[in-house]
Design a protein around this motif. Structure first.
Motif, short mmCIF file in Angstrom:
data_model
loop_
_atom_site.label_atom_id
_atom_site.label_comp_id
_atom_site.label_asym_id
_atom_site.label_seq_id
_atom_site.Cartn_x
_atom_site.Cartn_y
_atom_site.Cartn_z
N GLN A 1 -66.27 -68.33 54.64
CA GLN A 1 -65.12 -68.12 54.69
C GLN A 1 -65.77 -66.44 53.99
N LEU A 2 -64.69 -65.77 54.67
CA LEU A 2 -64.75 -64.51 54.26
C LEU A 2 -65.72 -63.66 52.83
N ALA A 3 -66.90 -62.96 53.10
CA ALA A 3 -67.09 -62.98 51.85
C ALA A 3 -67.26 -61.43 51.25
N ALA A 4 -67.59 -60.30 52.60
CA ALA A 4 -67.84 -58.86 52.59
C ALA A 4 -67.37 -58.87 53.72
N GLN A 5 -66.44 -57.70 54.07
CA GLN A 5 -66.45 -56.46 54.90
C GLN A 5 -66.99 -55.14 54.63
N ASN A 6 -67.71 -54.28 54.95
CA ASN A 6 -68.53 -53.17 55.12
C ASN A 6 -68.72 -52.49 56.00
N ASN A 7 -67.42 -51.11 55.86
CA ASN A 7 -67.92 -50.77 57.51
C ASN A 7 -68.50 -48.81 57.00
N ASN A 8 -69.17 -49.18 55.80
CA ASN A 8 -69.85 -48.01 56.04
C ASN A 8 -71.07 -47.89 55.49
N PHE A 9 -71.67 -48.97 55.23
CA PHE A 9 -73.05 -49.05 54.27
C PHE A 9 -74.31 -48.77 55.70
#
Length: 235
Positions: free
Chosen positions: A103-111
């Motif tokens: 299950q997706l818990a986080a998607q971060n496009n910047n860090f």
């Protein structure tokens, strides 16, 4: 001449395509790592381990796009100092293991730093790690003055919180070094300075209280080097 013209138009098409770039929304659920890789993206790094303290192995991975685009990236702080660069975007993804799969818990496009953000040392990305229910992200770069950054995030109250960090920088020629270790949960900071192995004098370490009003998250800490902890001191 004809070949040059064809190559020119191909480059123009690539530039136009890049202008229309949008980050994909990663699948919310899936069975295996291959289920989460969008078209034209590849895996750069992956790691598994328990992140939400349920005694089963979750996973985190970093994706990179297949071509360079024009991307505005923050420097100095999260909003005012934006620099447009030509580079390949990257995504950090975290998935929790469930009975049904992941299950997706986080998607971060910047860090995650891009390949062009490491200076003379090249790609700054270093392997991720999971230890004691915490996810660590590491980067390294520079030239004569080199730096090593490490950020440790924990999952607290349905959010990803920065719990620890380190900022180590040194001069490759003189050996002069500064090592700053931050413990945001216990609000302590340890600073080591010296000349490393090039000096017989021991390094000096000072520990002191370090007050923070609130713990940073992926949302409030956009990317490395954008948190001005003290005047002219960035993490």
């Amino acid at each position: 001449m004809r070949l040059k013209i064809i190559l020119f138009f191909l480059s123009c098409q690539t530039a136009v395509y890049a202008q229309n770039f949008k980050f994909p929304a990663l699948p919310n659920q899936g069975k295996s790592l291959s289920d989460f890789i969008p078209k034209n993206w590849k895996i750069l790094d992956s790691v598994s381990g328990d992140l939400n303290q349920d005694q089963v192995k979750d996973m985190a991975f970093i994706l990179e796009y297949h071509q360079q685009i024009r991307e505005s990236r923050a420097y100095g702080d999260n909003t005012t100092e934006l620099i447009t660069e030509i580079q390949k975007p990257r995504i950090l993804a975290i998935y929790f293991k469930t009975k049904q799969g992941y299950q997706l818990a986080a998607q971060n496009n910047n860090f995650i730093l891009r390949s062009e953000e490491g200076g003379a040392m090249g790609d700054p990305l270093r392997p991720m790690g999971i230890d004691k229910n915490q996810l660590s992200l590491s980067f390294q770069g520079g030239g004569e003055w080199r730096w090593k950054l490490k950020y440790t995030f924990g999952y607290q109250q349905k959010n990803w919180t920065l719990e620890k960090a380190s900022n180590y920088y040194y001069n490759a020629n003189s050996g002069e070094l500064t090592d700053k270790q931050y413990d945001f949960v216990n609000q302590k900071m340890m600073v080591t300075t010296g000349l490393g192995k090039q000096s017989k004098a021991p390094n000096e370490t000072i520990t002191h209280d370090f007050k923070v009003k609130s713990l940073r998250t992926f949302e409030s800490f956009k990317k490395p080097w954008t948190w001005e902890i003290n005047p002219d001191e960035f993490l």
